[in-house]
Scaffold this motif. Sequence first.
Motif, mmCIF file in Angstrom:
data_model
loop_
_atom_site.group_PDB
_atom_site.id
_atom_site.type_symbol
_atom_site.label_atom_id
_atom_site.label_comp_id
_atom_site.label_asym_id
_atom_site.label_seq_id
_atom_site.Cartn_x
_atom_site.Cartn_y
_atom_site.Cartn_z
ATOM 1 N N ALA A 103 42.371 40.870 48.434
ATOM 2 C CA ALA A 103 42.840 42.141 48.986
ATOM 3 C C ALA A 103 43.818 42.826 48.038
ATOM 4 C CB ALA A 103 43.479 41.908 50.352
ATOM 5 N N GLU A 104 44.677 42.049 47.400
ATOM 6 C CA GLU A 104 45.619 42.614 46.422
ATOM 7 C C GLU A 104 44.872 43.196 45.222
ATOM 8 O OE1 GLU A 104 49.001 43.043 46.502
ATOM 9 O OE2 GLU A 104 48.854 42.396 48.598
ATOM 10 N N LEU B 51 34.510 32.845 45.226
ATOM 11 C CA LEU B 51 35.640 33.770 45.225
ATOM 12 C C LEU B 51 36.493 33.577 43.976
ATOM 13 C CD1 LEU B 51 37.083 35.992 46.760
ATOM 14 C CD2 LEU B 51 38.180 34.254 48.163
ATOM 15 N N VAL B 52 36.768 32.345 43.625
ATOM 16 C CA VAL B 52 37.558 32.071 42.421
ATOM 17 C C VAL B 52 36.825 32.550 41.174
ATOM 18 C CG1 VAL B 52 38.463 30.224 40.956
ATOM 19 C CG2 VAL B 52 38.882 30.182 43.407
ATOM 20 N N ASP B 53 35.527 32.303 41.105
ATOM 21 C CA ASP B 53 34.756 32.775 39.956
ATOM 22 C C ASP B 53 34.823 34.294 39.839
ATOM 23 O OD1 ASP B 53 34.021 30.226 39.208
ATOM 24 O OD2 ASP B 53 32.007 30.343 40.090
ATOM 25 N N GLY B 54 34.725 34.980 40.956
ATOM 26 C CA GLY B 54 34.801 36.437 40.933
ATOM 27 C C GLY B 54 36.175 36.949 40.553
ATOM 28 N N LEU B 55 37.216 36.311 41.052
ATOM 29 C CA LEU B 55 38.582 36.750 40.768
ATOM 30 C C LEU B 55 38.994 36.482 39.327
ATOM 31 C CD1 LEU B 55 40.421 35.644 44.034
ATOM 32 C CD2 LEU B 55 39.867 37.973 43.336
ATOM 33 N N THR B 56 38.536 35.374 38.781
ATOM 34 C CA THR B 56 38.906 35.049 37.407
ATOM 35 C C THR B 56 38.032 35.763 36.392
ATOM 36 O OG1 THR B 56 37.507 33.078 37.392
ATOM 37 C CG2 THR B 56 39.832 32.791 38.008
ATOM 38 N N GLY B 57 36.898 36.276 36.851
ATOM 39 C CA GLY B 57 36.028 37.022 35.959
ATOM 40 C C GLY B 57 35.230 36.153 35.014
ATOM 41 N N SER B 58 35.270 34.839 35.221
ATOM 42 C CA SER B 58 34.510 33.961 34.349
ATOM 43 C C SER B 58 33.819 32.886 35.172
ATOM 44 C CB SER B 58 35.428 33.302 33.325
ATOM 45 O OG SER B 58 36.404 32.528 33.974
ATOM 46 N N PRO B 59 32.510 32.889 35.182
ATOM 47 C CA PRO B 59 31.803 31.815 35.883
ATOM 48 C C PRO B 59 32.083 30.494 35.190
ATOM 49 C CG PRO B 59 30.276 33.175 34.667
ATOM 50 C CD PRO B 59 31.624 33.814 34.550
ATOM 51 N N GLU C 246 41.522 46.667 40.560
ATOM 52 C CA GLU C 246 41.208 45.827 39.391
ATOM 53 C C GLU C 246 39.735 46.004 39.013
ATOM 54 O OE1 GLU C 246 42.199 43.442 36.336
ATOM 55 O OE2 GLU C 246 43.604 44.056 37.875
ATOM 56 N N PRO C 247 39.456 46.495 37.808
ATOM 57 C CA PRO C 247 38.071 46.799 37.437
ATOM 58 C C PRO C 247 37.208 45.595 37.089
ATOM 59 C CG PRO C 247 39.546 47.246 35.619
ATOM 60 C CD PRO C 247 40.409 46.854 36.795
ATOM 61 N N ASP C 248 37.793 44.474 36.707
ATOM 62 C CA ASP C 248 37.013 43.337 36.233
ATOM 63 C C ASP C 248 36.651 42.333 37.318
ATOM 64 O OD1 ASP C 248 37.107 44.380 33.696
ATOM 65 O OD2 ASP C 248 38.891 43.249 33.134
ATOM 66 N N VAL C 249 36.816 42.693 38.561
ATOM 67 C CA VAL C 249 36.546 41.757 39.648
ATOM 68 C C VAL C 249 35.125 41.973 40.163
ATOM 69 C CG1 VAL C 249 37.247 41.019 41.944
ATOM 70 C CG2 VAL C 249 38.975 41.674 40.288
ATOM 71 N N ASP C 250 34.294 40.942 40.014
ATOM 72 C CA ASP C 250 32.915 40.993 40.511
ATOM 73 C C ASP C 250 32.774 39.947 41.607
ATOM 74 O OD1 ASP C 250 30.209 41.320 40.925
ATOM 75 O OD2 ASP C 250 29.644 40.064 39.215
ATOM 76 N N LEU C 251 32.776 40.397 42.844
ATOM 77 C CA LEU C 251 32.705 39.500 43.983
ATOM 78 C C LEU C 251 31.352 39.557 44.678
ATOM 79 C CD1 LEU C 251 36.264 40.234 45.362
ATOM 80 C CD2 LEU C 251 35.522 38.223 44.104
ATOM 81 N N SER C 252 30.340 39.964 43.968
ATOM 82 C CA SER C 252 29.018 40.095 44.580
ATOM 83 C C SER C 252 28.472 38.747 45.050
ATOM 84 C CB SER C 252 28.042 40.758 43.613
ATOM 85 O OG SER C 252 27.925 39.992 42.426
ATOM 86 N N GLY C 253 28.685 37.688 44.284
ATOM 87 C CA GLY C 253 28.216 36.365 44.691
ATOM 88 C C GLY C 253 28.886 35.894 45.963
ATOM 89 N N TYR C 254 30.184 36.164 46.073
ATOM 90 C CA TYR C 254 30.940 35.789 47.276
ATOM 91 C C TYR C 254 30.470 36.593 48.483
ATOM 92 C CZ TYR C 254 34.872 35.427 50.521
ATOM 93 O OH TYR C 254 35.642 35.232 51.639
#
Length: 76
Positions: free
Chosen positions: A18-19, A57-65, A25-33
């Motif tokens: 949410a933050e 969620l962690v993968d999306g937030l960190t931007g690195s699978p 934040e442009p680099d956050v991809d949460l599509s998998g989550y």
Amino acid sequence: MKKQELIHLHGLLSEVRAEYEETGEPDVDLSGYEEFGVQPTSIHRSKTDHKRAVFELVDGLTGSPDETEAIPATAD
């Protein structure tokens, strides 16, 4: 980790999400989550489902699978 602890962690990570969304934040991809569809409030879902959701969620937030070895999303 117990299921209740995992759900608590899931909820905390959702607050971080949410933050990120508030700051735009442009680099956050949460599509998998989002595709997985398990929310912290989905308490009827299994421990394994919440564990996978936390990893997504962690993968999306960190931007690195996962760039290291794969960790299976199975409950202990």
